[in-house]
Design an enzyme around this catalytic site. Structure first.
Site, PDB file in Angstrom:
ATOM      1  N   LYS A  68      -0.475   8.204  -3.083  1.00 28.76           N
ATOM      2  CA  LYS A  68      -0.343   6.959  -2.327  1.00 28.76           C
ATOM      3  C   LYS A  68       1.115   6.526  -2.396  1.00 28.76           C
ATOM      4  O   LYS A  68       1.686   6.389  -3.492  1.00 28.76           O
ATOM      5  CB  LYS A  68      -1.224   5.911  -2.975  1.00 28.76           C
TER       6      LYS A  68
HETATM    7  C1  E4P Z   1      -5.955   0.027  -1.112  1.00 29.48           C
HETATM    8  O1  E4P Z   1      -6.006   1.212  -1.308  1.00 29.48           O
HETATM    9  C2  E4P Z   1      -5.671  -0.998  -2.134  1.00 29.48           C
HETATM   10  O2  E4P Z   1      -5.948  -0.451  -3.402  1.00 29.48           O
HETATM   11  C3  E4P Z   1      -6.543  -2.229  -2.035  1.00 29.48           C
HETATM   12  O3  E4P Z   1      -7.496  -2.115  -1.018  1.00 29.48           O
HETATM   13  C4  E4P Z   1      -5.835  -3.519  -2.131  1.00 29.48           C
HETATM   14  O4  E4P Z   1      -6.766  -4.568  -2.024  1.00 29.48           O
HETATM   15  P1  E4P Z   1      -6.456  -6.075  -2.442  1.00 29.48           P
HETATM   16  O5  E4P Z   1      -5.712  -6.724  -1.339  1.00 29.48           O
HETATM   17  O6  E4P Z   1      -7.817  -6.672  -2.643  1.00 29.48           O
HETATM   18  O7  E4P Z   1      -5.648  -5.997  -3.710  1.00 29.48           O
END
Ligand code: E4P
Length: 230
Positions: free
Chosen positions: A83
Site C-alpha cells: 500500500k
Molecule cells: C483503507 O485501506 C484504510 O485502511 C481505511 O479504510 C481507512 O479508514 P478510516 O477512514 O476509517 O481510517
C-alpha cells in the site's frame, strides 16, 4: 464486488474469515499501531487466514525509501500487496514496485484525477476513502462514481472502496461497480443483522419446537446421513 476486511487485528480476521465471505484484507499503520505484537507476524497470519491479497503500507515519503519498504513488505508473504500513499513520490515508487512484479494498492485517493494517475502508474488497486470524504462534506458517492466512470469498463486498476463507516457505504460501492470494498469488522457485523431475520429465525424455531416428534425425525435423519458417510 469482493469484500476485504480492514483491520490490524488477527483475532478479528480469525473470527470473520470463518464466515467464508472474505477475499482479502487491508491494514494501515494506524490499524496496526492499535494491536499488540510484531506487525510482520500479524500480516503473515492475516495472509494465511484470508488466503488472498493483504495490503501492508509503506510509511516513508520519498520514492526510494517507499520502494525499499515495499520490497521488504512483499517479502513477508506472496499475498502481500504494497500500500503506497498517493503523491508524486508514491507514483514513482508504484511504477518501480510494479516493474518488480509487486502489486500496489494506492491509498488516500480522493478524486478521479488522482485515480487516473494511479491507474497509469500501474497500481492494481485504487483506494478511495468514502468515510473521510463524507466527514468533510464531500459526497463520497459522487466521487466514487466519477472514479469508476473515469477509469472505464476495461480498466486494469480495480476500484477499492475504503473508509467504510456503515453498511450503506458498501452497498453504494457495489452498485457503482467497485471491484472491492474493504470493511471494518464492526461494519461487517452490522451487515449481518436485520430485525426480520432475527424474528424469522425465532418464529421458525418456536413453530418447530411445538412439534417435538419433528425434532426427533430430523435428528434421526442427521444420524442416518452421518452413518452413511462413514
Ligand atoms: C483503507 O485501506 C484504510 O485502511 C481505511 O479504510 C481507512 O479508514 P478510516 O477512514 O476509517 O481510517
Amino acid at each position: 464486488m469482493k469484500l476485504f476486511i480492514d483491520t490490524g487485528s488477527v483475532a478479528e480476521v480469525e473470527e470473520i474469515a470463518a464466515w467464508g465471505v472474505l477475499s482479502g484484507a487491508t491494514t494501515n499503520p494506524s490499524l496496526l499501531a492499535k494491536e499488540e505484537g510484531e506487525p510482520g507476524e500479524s500480516i503473515r497470519r492475516i495472509c494465511e487466514l484470508v488466503d488472498g491479497p493483504v495490503s501492508g503500507e509503506v510509511v516513508s515519503d520519498d520514492a526510494k525509501s517507499m520502494v525499499a519498504e515495499g520490497r521488504a513488505l512483499a517479502g513477508l508473504d506472496e499475498r502481500v500487496v504494497v500500500k503506497v500513499p498517493f503523491s508524486s513520490e508514491g507514483l514513482t515508487a508504484t511504477r518501480e514496485l510494479v516493474s518488480d512484479g509487486i502489486p500496489v494498492n494506492m491509498t488516500l485517493v480522493f478524486s478521479a484525477a488522482q485515480a487516473l494517475l494511479t491507474a497509469e502508474a500501474g497500481a492494481t488497486y485504487v483506494s478511495c476513502f468514502m468515510g473521510r470524504l463524507d466527514d468533510i462534506s464531500i459526497d463520497s458517492e459522487a466521487v466514487v462514481r466519477e472514479i469508476v466512470e473515469a477509469l472505464g469498463r476495461e480498466r486494469h486498476a480495480q476500484v477499492l472502496a475504503a473508509s467504510i463507516r456503515h453498511p450503506m457505504h458498501a452497498v453504494i460501492a457495489a452498485k457503482l461497480g467497485c471491484e472491492v470494498s474493504t470493511v471494518p469488522g464492526k461494519v461487517l457485523k452490522a451487515m449481518l443483522s436485520h430485525p426480520l431475520t432475527e424474528s424469522g429465525i425465532t418464529r421458525f424455531s418456536d413453530d418447530w419446537e411445538s412439534r417435538p416428534e419433528f425434532g426427533q425425525w430430523l435428528r434421526g435423519l442427521v444420524e442416518q446421513g452421518a452413518a452413511a458417510s462413514r
